[in-house]
Design a protein around this motif. Structure first.
Motif, PDB file in Angstrom:
ATOM      1  N   CYS A   1     -99.440  75.169  -7.314  1.00  0.00           N
ATOM      2  CA  CYS A   1     -98.607  76.378  -7.430  1.00  0.00           C
ATOM      3  C   CYS A   1     -99.239  77.600  -6.772  1.00  0.00           C
ATOM      4  O   CYS A   1     -98.668  78.691  -6.838  1.00  0.00           O
ATOM      5  CB  CYS A   1     -98.320  76.666  -8.900  1.00  0.00           C
ATOM      6  N   SER A   2    -100.419  77.450  -6.172  1.00  0.00           N
ATOM      7  CA  SER A   2    -101.142  78.527  -5.473  1.00  0.00           C
ATOM      8  C   SER A   2    -101.661  79.625  -6.391  1.00  0.00           C
ATOM      9  O   SER A   2    -102.060  80.683  -5.933  1.00  0.00           O
ATOM     10  CB  SER A   2    -100.290  79.147  -4.355  1.00  0.00           C
ATOM     11  N   SER A   3    -101.656  79.419  -7.694  1.00  0.00           N
ATOM     12  CA  SER A   3    -102.199  80.403  -8.621  1.00  0.00           C
ATOM     13  C   SER A   3    -103.721  80.457  -8.494  1.00  0.00           C
ATOM     14  O   SER A   3    -104.379  79.448  -8.254  1.00  0.00           O
ATOM     15  CB  SER A   3    -101.836  80.016 -10.057  1.00  0.00           C
TER      16      SER A   3
ATOM     17  N   VAL B   1    -108.530  73.011 -13.646  1.00  0.00           N
ATOM     18  CA  VAL B   1    -107.186  73.007 -14.206  1.00  0.00           C
ATOM     19  C   VAL B   1    -106.569  74.371 -13.905  1.00  0.00           C
ATOM     20  O   VAL B   1    -107.258  75.387 -13.888  1.00  0.00           O
ATOM     21  CB  VAL B   1    -107.194  72.712 -15.729  1.00  0.00           C
ATOM     22  N   CYS B   2    -105.286  74.349 -13.644  1.00  0.00           N
ATOM     23  CA  CYS B   2    -104.553  75.595 -13.412  1.00  0.00           C
ATOM     24  C   CYS B   2    -104.031  76.083 -14.761  1.00  0.00           C
ATOM     25  O   CYS B   2    -103.380  75.336 -15.494  1.00  0.00           O
ATOM     26  CB  CYS B   2    -103.400  75.339 -12.436  1.00  0.00           C
ATOM     27  N   LYS B   3    -104.325  77.337 -15.096  1.00  0.00           N
ATOM     28  CA  LYS B   3    -103.876  77.887 -16.381  1.00  0.00           C
ATOM     29  C   LYS B   3    -102.393  78.275 -16.349  1.00  0.00           C
ATOM     30  O   LYS B   3    -101.804  78.493 -17.395  1.00  0.00           O
ATOM     31  CB  LYS B   3    -104.719  79.111 -16.744  1.00  0.00           C
ATOM     32  N   ASP B   4    -101.799  78.329 -15.158  1.00  0.00           N
ATOM     33  CA  ASP B   4    -100.378  78.670 -15.061  1.00  0.00           C
ATOM     34  C   ASP B   4     -99.490  77.429 -15.096  1.00  0.00           C
ATOM     35  O   ASP B   4     -98.599  77.329 -15.916  1.00  0.00           O
ATOM     36  CB  ASP B   4    -100.105  79.502 -13.807  1.00  0.00           C
ATOM     37  N   CYS B   5     -99.748  76.477 -14.203  1.00  0.00           N
ATOM     38  CA  CYS B   5     -98.886  75.277 -14.176  1.00  0.00           C
ATOM     39  C   CYS B   5     -99.474  74.132 -15.010  1.00  0.00           C
ATOM     40  O   CYS B   5     -98.840  73.099 -15.165  1.00  0.00           O
ATOM     41  CB  CYS B   5     -98.627  74.824 -12.731  1.00  0.00           C
ATOM     42  N   LEU B   6    -100.703  74.340 -15.516  1.00  0.00           N
ATOM     43  CA  LEU B   6    -101.385  73.389 -16.410  1.00  0.00           C
ATOM     44  C   LEU B   6    -101.758  72.066 -15.750  1.00  0.00           C
ATOM     45  O   LEU B   6    -102.104  71.106 -16.432  1.00  0.00           O
ATOM     46  CB  LEU B   6    -100.568  73.141 -17.681  1.00  0.00           C
TER      47      LEU B   6
ATOM     48  N   GLY C   1    -103.068  67.679  -2.547  1.00  0.00           N
ATOM     49  CA  GLY C   1    -103.267  68.080  -3.936  1.00  0.00           C
ATOM     50  C   GLY C   1    -104.716  68.318  -4.315  1.00  0.00           C
ATOM     51  O   GLY C   1    -105.047  68.411  -5.493  1.00  0.00           O
ATOM     52  N   ILE C   2    -105.573  68.444  -3.314  1.00  0.00           N
ATOM     53  CA  ILE C   2    -106.986  68.763  -3.549  1.00  0.00           C
ATOM     54  C   ILE C   2    -107.243  70.143  -2.966  1.00  0.00           C
ATOM     55  O   ILE C   2    -106.939  70.382  -1.790  1.00  0.00           O
ATOM     56  CB  ILE C   2    -107.915  67.727  -2.872  1.00  0.00           C
ATOM     57  N   ALA C   3    -107.762  71.041  -3.796  1.00  0.00           N
ATOM     58  CA  ALA C   3    -108.063  72.377  -3.293  1.00  0.00           C
ATOM     59  C   ALA C   3    -109.185  72.290  -2.270  1.00  0.00           C
ATOM     60  O   ALA C   3    -110.240  71.722  -2.559  1.00  0.00           O
ATOM     61  CB  ALA C   3    -108.457  73.293  -4.442  1.00  0.00           C
ATOM     62  N   PRO C   4    -108.968  72.810  -1.059  1.00  0.00           N
ATOM     63  CA  PRO C   4    -110.025  72.747  -0.038  1.00  0.00           C
ATOM     64  C   PRO C   4    -111.158  73.720  -0.377  1.00  0.00           C
ATOM     65  O   PRO C   4    -110.972  74.631  -1.187  1.00  0.00           O
ATOM     66  CB  PRO C   4    -109.297  73.155   1.243  1.00  0.00           C
ATOM     67  N   PRO C   5    -112.317  73.531   0.232  1.00  0.00           N
ATOM     68  CA  PRO C   5    -113.424  74.453  -0.035  1.00  0.00           C
ATOM     69  C   PRO C   5    -113.027  75.876   0.335  1.00  0.00           C
ATOM     70  O   PRO C   5    -112.392  76.092   1.357  1.00  0.00           O
ATOM     71  CB  PRO C   5    -114.568  73.934   0.852  1.00  0.00           C
ATOM     72  N   SER C   6    -113.393  76.800  -0.542  1.00  0.00           N
ATOM     73  CA  SER C   6    -113.107  78.211  -0.266  1.00  0.00           C
ATOM     74  C   SER C   6    -114.424  78.891   0.051  1.00  0.00           C
ATOM     75  O   SER C   6    -115.368  78.780  -0.694  1.00  0.00           O
ATOM     76  CB  SER C   6    -112.421  78.873  -1.468  1.00  0.00           C
ATOM     77  N   GLY C   7    -114.469  79.564   1.170  1.00  0.00           N
ATOM     78  CA  GLY C   7    -115.699  80.233   1.567  1.00  0.00           C
ATOM     79  C   GLY C   7    -116.543  79.355   2.478  1.00  0.00           C
ATOM     80  O   GLY C   7    -116.152  78.256   2.849  1.00  0.00           O
TER      81      GLY C   7
END
Length: 173
Positions: A138-140, A159-164, A110-116
């Motif tokens: 949710c991968s948004s 925060v995810c604006k889709d799944c909140l 549940g932790i977004a991994p580093p991107s880039g």
């Protein structure tokens, strides 16, 4: 015993020692091992049936280093080794050292991994782009940074604006 057989035996023992060290988990993110994080830098067998382990903190002053040092000593003591742990600050740790398996474990946790890639990883162009952070729930890509520092200095709070759902993002360092 030949020199080749001796060298192969030492290499096997070295690999076994590395494998012992690689079982130690990060106390802040217990689904990751120190190998997954890329902070395990070297393991050497010493002449007195001991080992010397080299680790690099994710940042200087990381409070998890004492716990990791103690856990390494316990893991090696359990296998009959006396371990010494060296903490090295140079070269500085980068998220580029994280394994692909470690990044996948972060996502599942549940932790977004580093991107880039980190700037130190070879990106020297004049324009630095900020990548969208994918929600681990949710991968948004419709996400927003709430604060640059999350539950630890290595993470930002999004925060995810889709799944909140709020989530930590492991920053590119």
């Amino acid at each position: 015993m030949t020199a080749v057989a001796t060298a192969a035996g030492e290499q096997t023992q070295q690999q076994q020692a590395w494998d012992i060290a690689a079982t130690v988990c990060d106390p802040e993110i217990p689904v990751l091992t120190i190998e997954d994080l890329g902070i395990l830098r070297d393991v050497q067998i010493t002449a007195d049936h001991g080992v010397r382990v080299t680790i690099t903190p994710t940042y200087s002053g990381c409070p998890a280093m004492d716990a990791i040092r103690d856990d390494l000593k316990k893991a090696f003591a359990k296998e009959g080794y006396k371990a010494e742990v060296d903490l090295v600050l140079a070269p500085a740790w980068t998220t580029d050292w994280m394994t692909a398996a470690g990044k996948a474990k972060l996502q599942e946790y549940g932790i977004a991994p580093p991107s880039g890639m980190a700037a130190a990883g070879g990106h020297s162009g004049p324009i630095r782009l900020k990548m969208a952070v994918k929600c681990p729930q949710c991968s948004s890509l419709n996400t927003k940074e709430l604060t640059r520092f999350g539950s630890t200095s290595c993470k930002a709070l999004y925060v995810c604006k889709d799944c909140l759902e709020p989530f930590d993002y492991f920053k590119v360092l």
